[in-house]
Design a protein around this motif. Structure first.
Motif: not given
Ligand SMILES: Nc1nc2c(c(=O)[nH]1)N[C@H]1C(S)=C(S)[C@@H](COP(=O)(O)OP(=O)(O)OC[C@H]3O[C@@H](n4cnc5c(N)ncnc54)[C@H](O)[C@@H]3O)O[C@H]1N2
Ligand code: MOO
Length: 402
Positions: A75-90
């Motif tokens: 929270a409070g950080r600019p958006p990261l980018t998700l690369a592909g369908e088998t990736d995730c971001l906590a």
């Protein structure tokens, strides 16, 4: 009855002479309990971004059930980018949804793997779940708060979240509470056998402060015409509203109406067909200042204050009818109460909710309007119209709280 107006007529005449108090701008922290005098528009969409609603991972929905963790979206950080369908971001509750993600899986439905997570075997998710979409709550420039609302806890939160550090609120009318009578002495200090401690100013100030009116000055004047004129003149110069108690009946020392007349305060009415409080006087001057001269007997003074002064002060803040508490609650009498053929009767009551949710009023009449030692055990009063027959059990009546 000759020369007396009804309760409804008195109320209508006071309403006709009630002006808006004007507005002032105050810091948000001082706006608590005040009345908004302007429209608040949304500063931006709310939520302002697609917002993660659960602690877990953000994914792009597909048939994939195992994901490699690329990083953490706080929270409070600019958006990261998700690369592909088998990736995730906590992703943390309140964070912006990462670019490329559309769905959030809560942490408790995940099983940790060597480099990320897999879904629990039986877990079924919906595309878009646990994402609160930008603008789902409101859109920029939407009207969020209208003038004439009391700034309670939710309204204060809305002001804060829309950047309203300064708030335009209705100005509180400045009120002088003036006790009249030679027999009256202060609360502190000695009191002789033939003297009375001043209590009306404290009761009146209590009724007003409970409704947010805090610009109050208490004054006293004895039974002397010149002194009464002098005190009232100073009070009129300094305040918007004068509330007097005592000196309005027929006694040789009841100077109030004549003194007010000398100062250009025009009588709007004197005497209402009610008990207690029959001798109440109300007038205004050309600047729109209002003068409520209440009968001195303590039960009369407080009853008239709640029934007439409080609604007028609330209306001068521009409060809407549903915001002001001006519309009295309807209650049902718990036991019969006597009425008066030619006068409305205000009867002190205690109130309680019965098992079905009906508010019942238990009459607790006082011996006379000068006896108020047991009034503190009551919650307010009911208003009974003139009538020959007693008001029966279960009769509906308007209730006004102290
Ligand atoms: N001939 C008539 N006499 C009275 C009439 C009437 O119609 N004809 N009306 C009676 C009614 S009803 C009332 S109510 C009182 C109202 O009288 P005033 O407004 O002139 O009030 P005072 O005489 O000054 O005081 C009455 C009573 O209240 C006590 N008092 C006054 N101020 C305070 C205070 N600040 N704190 C505590 N107690 C207060 C005062 O000592 C008197 O006992 O007139 C009847 N008479
Ligand atoms: O009507 Mo007076 O106000 O009872 O004592």
């Amino acid at each position: 009855m000759d020369g007396l107006i009804s309760v409804a007529q008195a109320q209508a005449l006071i309403e006709r002479h009630t002006l808006f108090s004007g507005s002032e701008t105050v810091p948000l922290a001082l706006a608590r309990g005040r009345v908004l005098a302007t429209t608040l528009r949304a500063e931006r969409d709310q939520p302002p971004y697609d917002r993660v609603m659960m602690d877990g991972i953000a994914i792009r929905a597909s048939a994939a059930r195992a994901f490699e963790t690329l990083g953490t979206q706080q929270a409070g950080r600019p958006p990261l980018t998700l690369a592909g369908e088998t990736d995730c971001l906590a992703a943390m509750t309140g964070a912006v949804l990462p670019t490329g993600a559309d769905t959030v899986i809560p942490i408790e439905r995940l099983v940790a793997t060597e480099n990320g997570y897999r879904l629990e075997d039986d877990y079924v998710f919906h595309v878009g779940q646990f994402v609160h979409r930008r603008g789902a709550d409101c859109h920029r420039d939407d009207n969020l708060l209208e003038p004439g609302i009391r700034l309670d806890a939710p309204a204060l939160a809305v002001l804060a979240s829309n950047g309203a550090a300064q708030v335009e609120v209705a100005r509180l009318p400045s009120v002088a509470i003036i006790s009249t009578g030679d027999e009256l002495v202060p609360v502190e200090g000695p009191v002789r056998a033939w003297e009375i401690r001043r209590s009306n100013e404290h009761a009146i100030a209590g009724a007003l402060a409970a409704r947010g009116f805090t610009c109050l000055e208490a004054l006293w004047v004895g039974d002397d015409m010149d002194a009464t004129v002098a005190v009232l003149e100073r009070a009129l110069a300094a305040h918007d509203v004068l509330i007097l108690s005592g000196g309005v009946s027929m006694g040789a020392f009841d100077h109030v109406p004549a003194a007010l007349g000398r100062l250009g305060v025009q009588r709007v009415f004197h005497k209402i067909a009610q008990r207690p409080g029959k001798p109440m006087w109300f007038g205004t001057d050309v600047q729109g200042r209002r003068v409520f001269a209440l009968p001195g007997n303590p039960v009369s003074a407080l009853t008239c204050c709640v029934r007439y002064v409080v609604p007028s002060l609330l209306a001068s803040l521009g409060l809407g009818p549903h915001e002001s508490g001006m519309a009295p609650v309807t209650v049902r009498l718990d036991t019969p109460a006597d009425r008066i053929p030619t006068l409305a009767r205000f009867v002190p009551v205690r109130v309680r909710h019965d098992a079905s949710g009906v508010v019942r009023a238990i009459p607790a009449p006082v011996p006379t309007s000068g006896d108020f030692s047991h009034l503190a055990a009551t919650d307010g009063f009911v208003e009974l119209p003139p009538g020959r027959e007693p008001a029966e059990t279960d009769m509906a009546a308007p209730f006004h709280g102290w």
